[in-house]
Design a protein around this motif. Structure first.
Motif, PDB file in Angstrom:
ATOM      1  N   GLU A  86       0.825  -1.208   0.000  1.00  0.00           N
ATOM      2  CA  GLU A  86       0.000   0.000   0.000  1.00  0.00           C
ATOM      3  C   GLU A  86       0.864   1.264   0.000  1.00  0.00           C
ATOM      4  O   GLU A  86       0.582   2.217  -0.729  1.00  0.00           O
ATOM      5  N   THR A  89       2.633   1.647  -3.414  1.00  0.00           N
ATOM      6  CA  THR A  89       1.631   2.025  -4.415  1.00  0.00           C
ATOM      7  C   THR A  89       1.234   3.484  -4.248  1.00  0.00           C
ATOM      8  O   THR A  89       1.125   4.219  -5.244  1.00  0.00           O
ATOM      9  N   TRP A 117       4.180   2.845 -12.180  1.00  0.00           N
ATOM     10  CA  TRP A 117       3.464   1.977 -11.241  1.00  0.00           C
ATOM     11  C   TRP A 117       3.973   0.550 -11.377  1.00  0.00           C
ATOM     12  O   TRP A 117       4.237  -0.136 -10.393  1.00  0.00           O
ATOM     13  N   SER A 121       5.976  -2.117  -8.767  1.00  0.00           N
ATOM     14  CA  SER A 121       5.601  -3.516  -8.513  1.00  0.00           C
ATOM     15  C   SER A 121       6.759  -4.461  -8.804  1.00  0.00           C
ATOM     16  O   SER A 121       6.982  -5.429  -8.064  1.00  0.00           O
TER      17      SER A 121
END
Length: 172
Positions: A86, A89, A117, A121
């Protein structure tokens, strides 16, 4: 003095070569994703994607290390690894949102924002030791960013000159 030295030389749960490998892999995979953006002269290119990937990998490695510190082994302290995802992100979303611009009826920067993004990841996967996931995601990203551009052009009936002209018109 011994406590200070012990604190400065904090032992890691993961062996140092493993940590170095995970961060290096994040660097290389972030570069692969960022290369295409750099080649297209986008604002967030090679260095930005590399840094996002390394930052996420570092956060992941630190989460593993924190989970194994004796100070956090008591019943009163709970560690939730999902918060790591979280936090990364949210941080990357902040950066990516800055890349997205709406000007003259056109949205610009969505692909770059999505790439950042994804770089976050990929970095998380590297830092957590899931290098297979990171490599597959990177390969898919490279395919999407390169091959799909050609497919899009053919499906829309545009050749490279028309696409280039459209981009130049959008910049005016």
């Amino acid at each position: 003095m011994d406590e200070l030295i012990a604190d400065l030389l904090q032992e890691t749960w993961l062996p140092l070569p493993v940590i170095a490998w995970r961060l290096l892999l994040a660097t290389l995979l972030g570069a692969l994703v960022g290369y295409e953006r750099e080649r297209r002269a986008r604002p967030a290119g090679l260095r930005t994607h590399i840094l996002v990937c390394i930052a996420a990998a570092t956060a992941a490695v630190l989460t593993i290390e924190i989970a194994h510190l004796s100070a956090f082994q008591t019943d009163g302290i709970r560690i939730d690894p999902i918060r790591l995802i979280e936090a990364v992100t949210a941080g990357v979303a902040f950066l990516a949102a800055g890349m997205i611009v709406f000007a003259r009826g056109h949205v610009h920067g969505l692909t770059t924002g999505a790439g950042m993004w994804l770089a976050g990841s990929i970095g998380l996967a590297c830092g957590l030791g899931f290098w297979q996931v990171a490599v597959i995601a990177t390969l898919l990203a490279v395919i999407v960013l390169t091959v799909m551009r050609v497919v899009e052009g053919r499906l829309l009936g545009k050749d490279r000159r028309t696409q280039r002209r459209d981009r130049q018109d959008a910049k005016k």
